[in-house]
Design a protein around this motif. Sequence first.
Motif, mmCIF file in Angstrom:
data_model
loop_
_atom_site.group_PDB
_atom_site.id
_atom_site.type_symbol
_atom_site.label_atom_id
_atom_site.label_comp_id
_atom_site.label_asym_id
_atom_site.label_seq_id
_atom_site.Cartn_x
_atom_site.Cartn_y
_atom_site.Cartn_z
ATOM 1 N N ARG A 115 38.482 45.138 31.976
ATOM 2 C CA ARG A 115 37.163 45.410 31.408
ATOM 3 C C ARG A 115 36.318 44.145 31.350
ATOM 4 O O ARG A 115 35.084 44.198 31.527
ATOM 5 C CB ARG A 115 37.321 46.019 30.024
ATOM 6 N N GLN A 116 36.939 43.002 31.101
ATOM 7 C CA GLN A 116 36.202 41.741 31.082
ATOM 8 C C GLN A 116 35.618 41.436 32.460
ATOM 9 O O GLN A 116 34.449 41.037 32.559
ATOM 10 C CB GLN A 116 37.119 40.602 30.652
ATOM 11 N N ARG A 162 44.340 46.377 30.276
ATOM 12 C CA ARG A 162 43.061 47.087 30.421
ATOM 13 C C ARG A 162 41.897 46.200 29.974
ATOM 14 O O ARG A 162 40.826 46.209 30.587
ATOM 15 C CB ARG A 162 43.092 48.376 29.599
ATOM 16 N N GLU A 163 42.097 45.418 28.922
ATOM 17 C CA GLU A 163 41.034 44.542 28.430
ATOM 18 C C GLU A 163 40.683 43.483 29.469
ATOM 19 O O GLU A 163 39.509 43.134 29.639
ATOM 20 C CB GLU A 163 41.476 43.874 27.127
ATOM 21 N N ASP A 192 40.475 52.654 34.055
ATOM 22 C CA ASP A 192 39.258 51.831 34.046
ATOM 23 C C ASP A 192 38.692 51.545 35.430
ATOM 24 O O ASP A 192 37.494 51.326 35.568
ATOM 25 C CB ASP A 192 39.548 50.503 33.336
ATOM 26 N N GLU A 243 34.895 43.646 34.780
ATOM 27 C CA GLU A 243 33.864 44.646 35.028
ATOM 28 C C GLU A 243 32.596 44.310 34.253
ATOM 29 O O GLU A 243 31.476 44.498 34.742
ATOM 30 C CB GLU A 243 34.366 46.032 34.647
ATOM 31 N N GLY A 244 32.775 43.817 33.019
ATOM 32 C CA GLY A 244 31.606 43.426 32.222
ATOM 33 C C GLY A 244 30.868 42.247 32.829
ATOM 34 O O GLY A 244 29.636 42.206 32.840
#
Length: 367
Positions: A359-360, A355-356, A288, A362-363
């Motif tokens: 991603r949070q 990974r989540e 990611d 990055e979001g």
Amino acid sequence: MQLSERLAALAAKIKQQRGIIETEEATKNAFVMPFISTVLGYDVFNPLEVVPEFTADVGIKKGEKIDYAIVRDGEVQILIECKRSLGELRIEHASQLFRYFAATNARIAILTNGEVYQFYTDLDAPNRMDAKPFLILDLNDVDETLIPEIMKLSKDVFDLDSIISAAEELKYIGQLKRAIAAQFQSPEDDWVKFLTAKVYEGAFTQRVREQFTGLVVKATRQFLSDQVNDRLKAALGESSIPAVTDATLAATVTSEKPVEDDLAQDGVDTTIEELEGFQIVRAIVYSDVKPNRIVHRDAKSYFAVLLDDNNRKPIARLHFNRSQKYLGIFGPDKAETRHPIASLDEIYEYADQLRETVRQYEGQAAA
């Protein structure tokens, strides 16, 4: 419950209570009796199994007592002498063990302060206790390779012959590991001189000694980092895992002042196991984000893995400064949830959550 879990539970109890344990008797009640019962599996309240204040006249010494004797089939097999918790164990503390060892059929003697257990036998001379232990179990830092040997002394699978036959190898391997660890931490002149002679043909002057002392320390760090990378590559079956560098093994990055006081670097000791855990986390989130964005900061009570060297973007915390290890995972509210793990491989079980978390972040950045 597995033996490793019972050891971890006792280690947690010791960490919680050691500050209020001030006497030998308190040490026996709080730490040693639970070790005999929960770890070794003997009934401390059954005098046919565990004899407290065991007495056996030895020569002109009459009425001396040793703290515990563990009995099997009517024969004394293990002698245990206890000292106060927080007191450093010394061979002088074992004088009664020496005398009783020769006066009984016991082949195993244990000297303990409730936290460290030194196991002795008679390798050097029959029926005479050795001056050095063949095994040292430190409940503050349990060596998992010793757990099978401890198991051999437990009630359910007592195997004296097996542990005696392995005692000599255990004794010297343990001493060698401690000696190597000491040289890796702070190399002695003889160690520096020995290694220098392998690569330098000139005279070993004071200037050369000072120069190569630093080089030996640096080479040691790089050697250890290579071992970390090799283990990770073998575990993942990949050859392109981002490598731990010498800079990684040095002081942690501090480009942004941490908010938490706990990130102060005084007294922080980064371990190889923490660096291995960091590399596993970095390999997991590699899909990611680029690996150079994943950094670590070590603290007194945990090892932090961060995104973009930002303590407001924690990916994970490794709580490895204890017998029971925990992996800290962060949710959307940045609240940490700790998951107990027995080995580094179990970090992969939380790959999706790690990974989540990335991603949070990055979001949020994209928004």
